[in-house]
Design an enzyme around this catalytic site. Sequence first.
Site, PDB file in Angstrom:
ATOM      1  CG  ASP A 183      -2.072   0.910   1.111  1.00 50.33           C
ATOM      2  OD1 ASP A 183      -2.297   1.454   0.017  1.00 50.33           O
ATOM      3  OD2 ASP A 183      -2.781   1.105   2.117  1.00 50.33           O
ATOM      4  CG  ASN A 236      -7.446  -2.786  -6.072  1.00 53.35           C
ATOM      5  OD1 ASN A 236      -6.527  -3.541  -5.771  1.00 53.35           O
ATOM      6  ND2 ASN A 236      -7.826  -1.817  -5.248  1.00 53.35           N
TER       7      ASN A 236
HETATM    8  C1  FPP Z   1      -2.013  -0.079  -3.295  1.00 50.82           C
HETATM    9  O1  FPP Z   1      -1.488   1.211  -3.253  1.00 50.82           O
HETATM   10  C2  FPP Z   1      -1.446  -0.779  -4.428  1.00 50.82           C
HETATM   11  C3  FPP Z   1      -2.167  -1.404  -5.406  1.00 50.82           C
HETATM   12  C4  FPP Z   1      -3.630  -1.486  -5.428  1.00 50.82           C
HETATM   13  C5  FPP Z   1      -1.485  -2.055  -6.541  1.00 50.82           C
HETATM   14  C6  FPP Z   1      -0.255  -2.815  -6.174  1.00 50.82           C
HETATM   15  C7  FPP Z   1       0.316  -3.324  -7.417  1.00 50.82           C
HETATM   16  C8  FPP Z   1       1.625  -3.358  -7.683  1.00 50.82           C
HETATM   17  C9  FPP Z   1       2.707  -2.991  -6.758  1.00 50.82           C
HETATM   18  C10 FPP Z   1       2.024  -3.892  -9.000  1.00 50.82           C
HETATM   19  C11 FPP Z   1       2.069  -5.354  -8.846  1.00 50.82           C
HETATM   20  C12 FPP Z   1       2.779  -6.019  -9.898  1.00 50.82           C
HETATM   21  C13 FPP Z   1       3.491  -7.116  -9.639  1.00 50.82           C
HETATM   22  C14 FPP Z   1       4.154  -7.805 -10.735  1.00 50.82           C
HETATM   23  C15 FPP Z   1       3.599  -7.643  -8.268  1.00 50.82           C
HETATM   24  P1  FPP Z   1      -2.431   2.433  -3.560  1.00 50.82           P
HETATM   25  O2  FPP Z   1      -2.411   2.699  -5.018  1.00 50.82           O
HETATM   26  O3  FPP Z   1      -3.790   2.176  -3.013  1.00 50.82           O
HETATM   27  O4  FPP Z   1      -1.713   3.573  -2.797  1.00 50.82           O
HETATM   28  P2  FPP Z   1      -2.385   4.833  -2.121  1.00 50.82           P
HETATM   29  O5  FPP Z   1      -3.160   4.312  -0.954  1.00 50.82           O
HETATM   30  O6  FPP Z   1      -1.222   5.658  -1.739  1.00 50.82           O
HETATM   31  O7  FPP Z   1      -3.257   5.486  -3.147  1.00 50.82           O
END
Ligand code: FPP
Length: 241
Positions: free
Chosen positions: A22, A70
């Site tokens: 996150d 998501n």
């Molecule tokens: C949450 O942070 C993250 C996600 C919903 C996506 C995570 C995906 C990746 C790291 C890419 C994965 C790919 C591989 C190959 C493992 P957020 O976007 O909700 O962060 P925020 O809370 O700061 O908005």
Amino acid sequence: MAKDIAVPELDTVPVHVGVIMDGNGRWAKKRGLPRKFGHREGVKTFRAITRRAKQLGIKYITFYAFSTENWKRPKDEVDSIMALFEKNLDEVKDFIDEEIRVRFIGDRTALSETLREKMRNTEESSKHFTDTTMILAINYGGQDEICNAVKRISEKVKNGEVDTSEITTEMITEHLYTEDIPPVDYIIRPSGEMRLSNFMIWQAAYAEYYFTNILWPDFSVADFDKAIKEYGDRSRRFGGV
Ligand code: FPP
């Protein structure tokens, strides 16, 4: 890189670690960049932490990469995350070189056929590795997983294969995506949020938690070592005394 930092000697490591990646969006926003740059940076952390898990002797590590909720994000962001999965599955050869088994959990039906094929190939080519299994949760939701298990067991009851009196917690466990994977011992969530967000809600029944304000792209191998060290100080009683 993980290899540059000495591997600590730890008496106790969790068998199964869950990681809620996150803070990618906030990491990008702080730099005035589009959110997808945060996800791209988050992949680097994901790769480094997977390698470290193997060095520390952790048997299973599950990363929450994309939840059933998501899809509500803007299409551009969803597309960029899906593209990252495809690209990284092409590069997953590194994990195979490092003898890490790769598995996926979640509902695959909504994913593209290209991605599903890459997922199958990756699972197949790494299935003989036994030290560490890296599990990627894609289109995964704990409630959706339990609902799916209930449907499958109900079908068996309907066909006369199972009597309702035979339904046990073990049977439900065996019908989850994690069917043969042990329950999660330790859940790490960076970025300051303190919630489970539908991640392995059944498997986390007795999990310990570790929260930190560090955003996922900034979460280092040293931060991971620190979190795993802290697990050794926890006293787990599983409902006993
Ligand atoms: C949450 O942070 C993250 C996600 C919903 C996506 C995570 C995906 C990746 C790291 C890419 C994965 C790919 C591989 C190959 C493992 P957020 O976007 O909700 O962060 P925020 O809370 O700061 O908005």
